[in-house]
Write a protein that holds these residues in place. Structure first.
Motif, short mmCIF file in Angstrom:
data_model
loop_
_atom_site.label_atom_id
_atom_site.label_comp_id
_atom_site.label_asym_id
_atom_site.label_seq_id
_atom_site.Cartn_x
_atom_site.Cartn_y
_atom_site.Cartn_z
N LEU A 106 73.86 -62.48 127.69
CA LEU A 106 74.09 -61.32 126.82
C LEU A 106 75.46 -60.68 127.06
O LEU A 106 75.69 -59.54 126.67
CB LEU A 106 72.99 -60.28 127.05
N SER A 132 81.86 -57.85 124.36
CA SER A 132 80.68 -56.99 124.40
C SER A 132 80.99 -55.70 125.16
O SER A 132 81.84 -55.66 126.03
CB SER A 132 79.50 -57.72 125.06
N ILE A 163 74.00 -54.33 130.26
CA ILE A 163 72.72 -55.04 130.20
C ILE A 163 71.90 -54.67 131.44
O ILE A 163 72.40 -54.74 132.56
CB ILE A 163 72.92 -56.56 130.14
N LEU A 181 66.68 -55.67 128.99
CA LEU A 181 66.18 -57.03 128.87
C LEU A 181 64.96 -57.18 129.77
O LEU A 181 65.09 -57.07 130.98
CB LEU A 181 67.26 -58.04 129.29
#
Length: 365
Positions: A106, A111, A115, A195
């Motif tokens: 991810l 980005s 996370i 997550l």
């Protein structure tokens, strides 16, 4: 996509060797382990990690998890300038290799979200202290930042390149660092991306070096200090009111009102300087902060008087209404003081990586 894995370690057991071996078999991402002053007894473990392909950086003495994480980020930035992200994992066996790799997936280039490997604290086998501690910190975090985070204490995190500078600039060297960084990311507008991961506790989480009382006080030291200064200021307010009421002439028509206002203004001034220096440790110019505090002080006092009067008119006892109203306003005042009155450079753009890197890793060997 270039990802690295960072593991801070203090007196690890052989489980760290197995984790590193499994990671090497599953990914070609570089793995950096920070020996945070574990001592000579643990040297064979770190020697084997180095022989197995890990990069090992050693602190000469124990500096804390936050210091180890920042040392690791600096070293990885230096060794691999093209990194798109860093995955941090704990050394005590709580994180599965599959979950570590999933977090790394991810973190594509560009980005900006942090996370978070999010555990299920309702699952069987979760120690009660971990369940209660996380629920309390999640509630406190949401009240302070306005952002929901189901697992504020997770050590499995994916830090994108966009957050490297913030990670290095965040204060705190021990367990308080992770909460400070999480708070800074949320307040600066970066998404927190949960997550779901497996919830693993080995031997009732005995491998953790987290001390419930000491480290909880460290993590929540700012709100605890705020509560302390509030209580001290309340005592000053009450003492000054009694003194002024006794000294002012009995014939003065507004004697009690004058005593109330005088005591509140002086105790408010004390509270301002206590919060500025002791609670929020602000180094910004005092003038603008004093003006903001004065505006908040007057607004809070007016809101208290208005709300207590309204509740009393509804038949609620004035004393009980005042306690409830002032408690709620105190929470709101804390949030406003932290994010506005004593905010560090409000509106300042996020630091660039050049501002904080390269930095020398302190006390490394």
């Amino acid at each position: 996509m270039k990802i690295a894995v960072l593991i801070p370690a203090y007196r690890p057991d052989r489980g760290l060797l197995m984790l590193a071996e499994d990671l090497h078999q599953s990914t070609d991402a570089p793995i950096l382990v920070v020996d945070d002053g574990s001592g000579p007894d643990c040297r064979p473990i770190f020697d084997r990690l180095r022989a197995g392909g890990c990069i090992v950086v050693r602190h000469a003495e124990n500096l804390g998890k936050g210091a180890a994480l920042k040392t690791g980020i600096r070293q990885l930035c230096s060794l691999f300038p093209d990194l798109s992200g860093i995955v941090t994992a704990d050394a005590d066996g709580q994180h599965l290799v599959s979950d570590i790799l999933a977090v790394g997936q991810l973190l594509p280039p560009g980005s900006t979200g942090l996370i978070l490997g999010s555990r299920d604290f309702d699952a069987a086998g979760v120690p009660p202290r971990s369940r209660l501690g996380n629920r309390f910190s999640a509630l406190a975090f949401r009240l302070e930042t306005g952002t929901a985070c189901a697992d504020t204490q997770t050590g499995l995190r994916g830090i994108p390149r966009a957050l490297f500078a913030l990670a290095l600039a965040t204060p705190g060297d021990r367990y308080d660092y992770e909460m400070n960084f999480l708070r800074a990311a949320a307040i600066s507008g970066h998404p927190l991306v949960p997550l779901p991961i497996q919830t693993v506790y080995r031997d009732g989480n005995r491998g953790s070096h987290f001390h419930a009382l000491r480290d909880s006080v460290l993590i929540f030291k700012t709100p605890l200090r705020y509560a302390g200064t509030a209580l001290l200021s309340a005592g000053i307010d009450l003492s000054l009111f009694a003194l002024f009421a006794a000294l002012l002439p009995q014939t003065l028509a507004l004697r009690l009102a004058a005593a109330t206002v005088g005591a509140r203004v002086l105790s408010g001034g004390c509270n301002f300087f206590l919060n500025r220096r002791f609670c929020f440790a602000s180094k910004r110019p005092v003038g603008a902060q004093a003006a903001r505090y004065a505006a908040l002080f007057v607004t809070q006092m007016a809101a208290s008087a208005l709300l207590v009067s309204l509740l009393a008119a509804l038949g609620i006892a004035a004393a009980g209404a005042k306690v409830a109203v002032d408690a709620a306003l105190a929470v709101g005042s804390y949030l406003i003081q932290r994010r506005w009155v004593f905010a560090d450079r409000p509106g300042r753009p996020q630091s660039s990586l050049k501002e904080v890197f390269p930095l020398e890793a302190k006390k490394t060997a």
